[in-house]
Design an enzyme around this catalytic site. Structure first.
Site, PDB file in Angstrom:
ATOM      1  N   GLY A  17     -28.580  38.037 -19.580  1.00 55.43           N
ATOM      2  CA  GLY A  17     -28.522  39.373 -19.055  1.00 55.43           C
ATOM      3  C   GLY A  17     -27.752  39.623 -17.865  1.00 55.43           C
ATOM      4  O   GLY A  17     -28.220  40.211 -16.963  1.00 55.43           O
ATOM      5  N   ASP A 150     -18.605  25.428 -17.857  1.00 62.16           N
ATOM      6  CA  ASP A 150     -17.604  25.677 -19.358  1.00 62.16           C
ATOM      7  C   ASP A 150     -16.243  25.078 -18.696  1.00 62.16           C
ATOM      8  O   ASP A 150     -15.939  25.566 -17.425  1.00 62.16           O
ATOM      9  CB  ASP A 150     -17.647  27.141 -19.654  1.00 62.16           C
ATOM     10  CG  ASP A 150     -19.006  27.478 -20.273  1.00 62.16           C
ATOM     11  OD1 ASP A 150     -19.670  26.727 -20.676  1.00 62.16           O
ATOM     12  OD2 ASP A 150     -19.133  28.713 -20.451  1.00 62.16           O
ATOM     13  N   THR A 190     -38.264  24.378 -12.605  1.00 60.57           N
ATOM     14  CA  THR A 190     -36.940  24.444 -11.847  1.00 60.57           C
ATOM     15  C   THR A 190     -35.811  23.834 -11.866  1.00 60.57           C
ATOM     16  O   THR A 190     -34.707  24.066 -11.278  1.00 60.57           O
ATOM     17  CB  THR A 190     -37.212  24.658 -10.193  1.00 60.57           C
ATOM     18  OG1 THR A 190     -37.617  23.477  -9.844  1.00 60.57           O
ATOM     19  CG2 THR A 190     -38.424  25.704  -9.913  1.00 60.57           C
ATOM     20  N   GLN A 194     -31.792  23.810 -10.173  1.00 60.46           N
ATOM     21  CA  GLN A 194     -31.288  23.196  -9.201  1.00 60.46           C
ATOM     22  C   GLN A 194     -30.173  22.386  -9.732  1.00 60.46           C
ATOM     23  O   GLN A 194     -29.029  22.587  -8.878  1.00 60.46           O
ATOM     24  CB  GLN A 194     -32.261  21.803  -8.929  1.00 60.46           C
ATOM     25  CG  GLN A 194     -33.639  22.334  -8.276  1.00 60.46           C
ATOM     26  CD  GLN A 194     -34.668  21.281  -8.206  1.00 60.46           C
ATOM     27  OE1 GLN A 194     -34.158  20.204  -7.707  1.00 60.46           O
ATOM     28  NE2 GLN A 194     -35.837  21.527  -8.403  1.00 60.46           N
ATOM     29  N   CYS A 382     -17.195  57.657 -36.916  1.00 61.31           N
ATOM     30  CA  CYS A 382     -15.823  57.296 -37.145  1.00 61.31           C
ATOM     31  C   CYS A 382     -15.743  56.804 -38.521  1.00 61.31           C
ATOM     32  O   CYS A 382     -15.525  57.808 -39.404  1.00 61.31           O
ATOM     33  CB  CYS A 382     -15.345  56.299 -36.151  1.00 61.31           C
ATOM     34  SG  CYS A 382     -13.609  55.748 -35.914  1.00 61.31           S
ATOM     35  N   HIS A 509     -16.214  58.489 -30.859  1.00 67.06           N
ATOM     36  CA  HIS A 509     -17.283  57.604 -30.650  1.00 67.06           C
ATOM     37  C   HIS A 509     -18.044  58.230 -29.313  1.00 67.06           C
ATOM     38  O   HIS A 509     -17.852  57.947 -28.470  1.00 67.06           O
ATOM     39  CB  HIS A 509     -16.860  56.255 -30.358  1.00 67.06           C
ATOM     40  CG  HIS A 509     -16.249  55.214 -31.676  1.00 67.06           C
ATOM     41  ND1 HIS A 509     -17.080  54.534 -32.432  1.00 67.06           N
ATOM     42  CD2 HIS A 509     -15.120  55.350 -32.113  1.00 67.06           C
ATOM     43  CE1 HIS A 509     -16.275  54.203 -33.301  1.00 67.06           C
ATOM     44  NE2 HIS A 509     -15.052  54.516 -32.857  1.00 67.06           N
ATOM     45  N   GLU A 511     -21.059  57.680 -28.618  1.00 64.99           N
ATOM     46  CA  GLU A 511     -22.014  56.625 -28.086  1.00 64.99           C
ATOM     47  C   GLU A 511     -21.366  55.986 -26.902  1.00 64.99           C
ATOM     48  O   GLU A 511     -22.049  55.537 -26.135  1.00 64.99           O
ATOM     49  CB  GLU A 511     -22.029  55.651 -29.454  1.00 64.99           C
ATOM     50  CG  GLU A 511     -21.050  54.479 -29.591  1.00 64.99           C
ATOM     51  CD  GLU A 511     -20.285  55.014 -30.771  1.00 64.99           C
ATOM     52  OE1 GLU A 511     -20.189  56.257 -31.068  1.00 64.99           O
ATOM     53  OE2 GLU A 511     -19.741  54.264 -31.521  1.00 64.99           O
TER      54      GLU A 511
HETATM   55  N1  GLN Z   1     -11.414  51.906 -40.149  1.00 69.79           N
HETATM   56  C1  GLN Z   1     -11.373  53.189 -39.823  1.00 69.79           C
HETATM   57  C2  GLN Z   1     -10.046  53.636 -39.110  1.00 69.79           C
HETATM   58  O1  GLN Z   1      -9.312  52.728 -38.552  1.00 69.79           O
HETATM   59  C3  GLN Z   1     -12.590  53.566 -38.848  1.00 69.79           C
HETATM   60  C4  GLN Z   1     -12.714  52.670 -37.578  1.00 69.79           C
HETATM   61  C5  GLN Z   1     -13.958  53.007 -36.664  1.00 69.79           C
HETATM   62  O2  GLN Z   1     -14.992  53.407 -37.493  1.00 69.79           O
HETATM   63  N2  GLN Z   1     -13.985  52.648 -35.579  1.00 69.79           N
HETATM   64  O3  GLN Z   1      -9.885  54.804 -38.944  1.00 69.79           O
END
Ligand code: GLN
Length: 537
Positions: A17, A150, A190, A194, A382, A509, A511
């Site tokens: 996280g 890494d 721990t 360390q 989308c 989008h 979101e």
């Molecule tokens: N594949 C679709 C496009 O390119 C939708 C892309 C998506 O959902 N981000 O338009």
């Protein structure tokens, strides 16, 4: 104030996280009135995560300025409300590309190009945000992906070592480790911490602050032990216990004085602890929102991180609507006409997720049909919106072969078609329609109402295909309205069915723009419609 730099590294194991800790530090400093940004440096060779399968790296987050980035940037934005940019997500691939391009251009005047100093210099330049000189930041928080030790993160560590030297007190290193609990011995251990700090020290980096991830509370004796073994002040050993929600983390860090410890290290007067009232109000709401509301997430990636921002947006909208949103992942590859009723049984709402390619799309189309014919609030995002459009063409307009030209390049009814500007593009990475574009909302529409009556919004995109406006009149006269357009290109950005309770698809989008203090209006309105439906039932 001169810009200060905070480096966040991780040890022992991955997935501790670091992103949440970085975002929390950002939030706490911001609450003290400082201007902050948070950036992520990832050690992989891909230029950006845009070409990565979500199974590899979870969701691809998109910034306002159209960069495809790591999903941690989503946490940064949700916690702090800042807008990140292409300078906030850097990969090893991008660093090498810049250096190699410069070499081909002849900029190095015949020198041998090496990891040290050329790669590390370029990393340092990006860490210092030299390309964003006029942004006037008080703090730059840099999270380094991967785990100490890494092979591939070594150049990043070397850059941090050099920067610490160069910046003196203006740089602070925060190291996140893990303290496991051994059941059989009934003991917290721990030693891994360390070792991890030793490894960091062997690279020339002394951490200033340690954040210990733990599933059990760590007492002072244990913190003292870590402090003395690792050369860190006791007040700089902070614990990050499992929390019921990630949004409790900043408050827990503040209670333990993480931000105050950072300021002290830098030599800034600490001052009063900010109240963060709105954040606390949100947490109160979250604690009290116990009534569950079930929402189905129709997608093909059965993995928490694949739809991270959608999940968080729904959770946040739930909390602000006083419910606990319970998300059910429904694999679109398994949905058939026969089982759709059973799969979606009990869902107050359906979200049809974004995506690429053929796999799972027929299930999304069936889910869209089910939502439409049963008047269940349905939100297509989308690809999800595109599937709503295809479903409507097949089942309402009567074009049985309707499709997106992404899935069937020869369909005579390409209701979703490739955007004109995309037709000559052959390179895969970073070439879609990306980032924020204006969207004009139709007055009186459901979305216009949801956005509170504004007519112009800006939302982020990531797609190659679009609603084919040759069909617009036919859709509209049959009940699916185009209610959002880009004012410059006239691309259709939103469709809705006014005859249904909540049936909306967005090409963008939303979101990516939901934050803790500002949940997105469309998710708010969608969740509210789900709640109203449950109340009526
Ligand atoms: N594949 C679709 C496009 O390119 C939708 C892309 C998506 O959902 N981000 O338009």
């Amino acid at each position: 104030m001169e810009t200060k730099f905070i480096f966040v590294t991780g040890g022992v194991v991955s997935s501790l996280g670091k992103g949440i800790i970085s975002a929390s530090i950002g939030k706490l400093l911001q609450a003290r009135g400082y201007k902050v940004t948070i950036q992520k440096f990832d050690p992989y060779i891909n230029i950006d995560p845009g070409t990565l399968n979500p199974y590899e790296h979870g969701e691809c987050y998109v910034t306002f300025d159209g960069m495809e980035t790591d999903l941690d940037l989503g946490h940064y934005e949700r916690f702090t409300g800042i807008h990140t940019t292409r300078h906030n997500s850097i990969t090893t691939g991008r660093i090498y590309k810049t250096v190699i391009d410069r070499e081909r251009h002849g900029d190095y005047l015949g020198k041998t190009i090496q990891v040290v100093p050329h790669i590390t210099d370029e990393i340092k330049r990006c860490m210092l945000r030299e390309d964003e000189k006029d942004e006037q930041l008080d703090f730059v928080i840099t999270e380094v992906g991967g785990t100490i030790g890494d092979i591939e993160s070594a150049p990043f560590m070397e850059a941090i070592r050099q920067l610490r030297w160069q910046l003196g007190r203006n740089a602070v290193c925060v190291h996140l480790t893990y303290v496991p609990y051994l059941k059989a011995a009934e003991e917290l251990k721990t030693k891994p911490t360390q070792h991890s700090v030793k490894e960091l020290q062997s690279m020339g980096i002394q951490p200033d602050i340690l954040v210990l991830r733990t599933e059990r509370h760590l007492d002072d004796a244990l913190r003292m032990k870590v402090a003395s073994f690792c050369n860190v002040d006791l007040e700089c050993v902070v614990q990050s216990e499992d929390m019921p929600s990630i949004y409790e983390v900043p408050v827990s860090m503040q209670r333990q004085g993480l931000d105050a410890a950072i300021l002290r290290k830098i030599g800034i007067p600490v001052g009063e602890t900010p109240a963060m009232q709105r954040w606390h109000d949100f947490l109160d709401k979250q604690r009290h929102a116990t009534r569950e509301e079930h929402i189905g997430l129709v997608g093909k990636y059965n993995l928490q991180d694949a739809y991270k921002s959608i999940r968080e947006s729904l959770n946040l909208a739930g909390i602000y609507n006083d419910v606990k949103v319970k998300l059910h992942f429904i694999n679109s590859e398994e949905i058939t006409r026969e089982n759709v009723a059973e799969r979606l049984d009990g869902m107050a709402g359906i979200v049809i997720c974004p995506g690429f390619g053929q796999r799972g799309i027929e299930g999304k189309i069936i889910a869209a049909e089910y939502g439409r014919t049963h008047d269940i609030p349905t939100f297509g995002i989308c690809l999800g919106m595109q599937m709503m459009v295809i479903e409507f063409a097949r089942n309402v307009l009567g074009y049985a072969d309707a499709n997106s030209s992404e899935m069937d390049a020869t369909t005579p009814h390409n209701v979703i078609d490739m955007m004109e500007e995309q037709k000559n593009i052959t390179q895969m990475g970073g070439t879609m329609r990306l980032g924020a574009y204006d969207c004009e909302l139709a007055k009186g529409s459901r979305v216009w109402e949801a956005y509170g009556g504004t007519t112009l919004v800006k939302e982020r995109h990531r797609h190659r295909y679009e609603f084919n406006d040759r069909y617009q009149a036919e859709y509209e006269s049959n009940g699916m309205k185009c209610v959002g357009f880009n004012p410059d290109s006239h691309l259709v950005e939103i469709v809705e069915m006014p005859s249904l309770r909540w049936y909306i698809g967005t090409q963008f989008h939303p979101e990516y723009s939901s934050t803790v203090l500002h949940p997105h209006p469309l998710f708010m309105s969608f969740v509210k419609a789900c709640i109203d439906g449950t109340a009526q039932a």
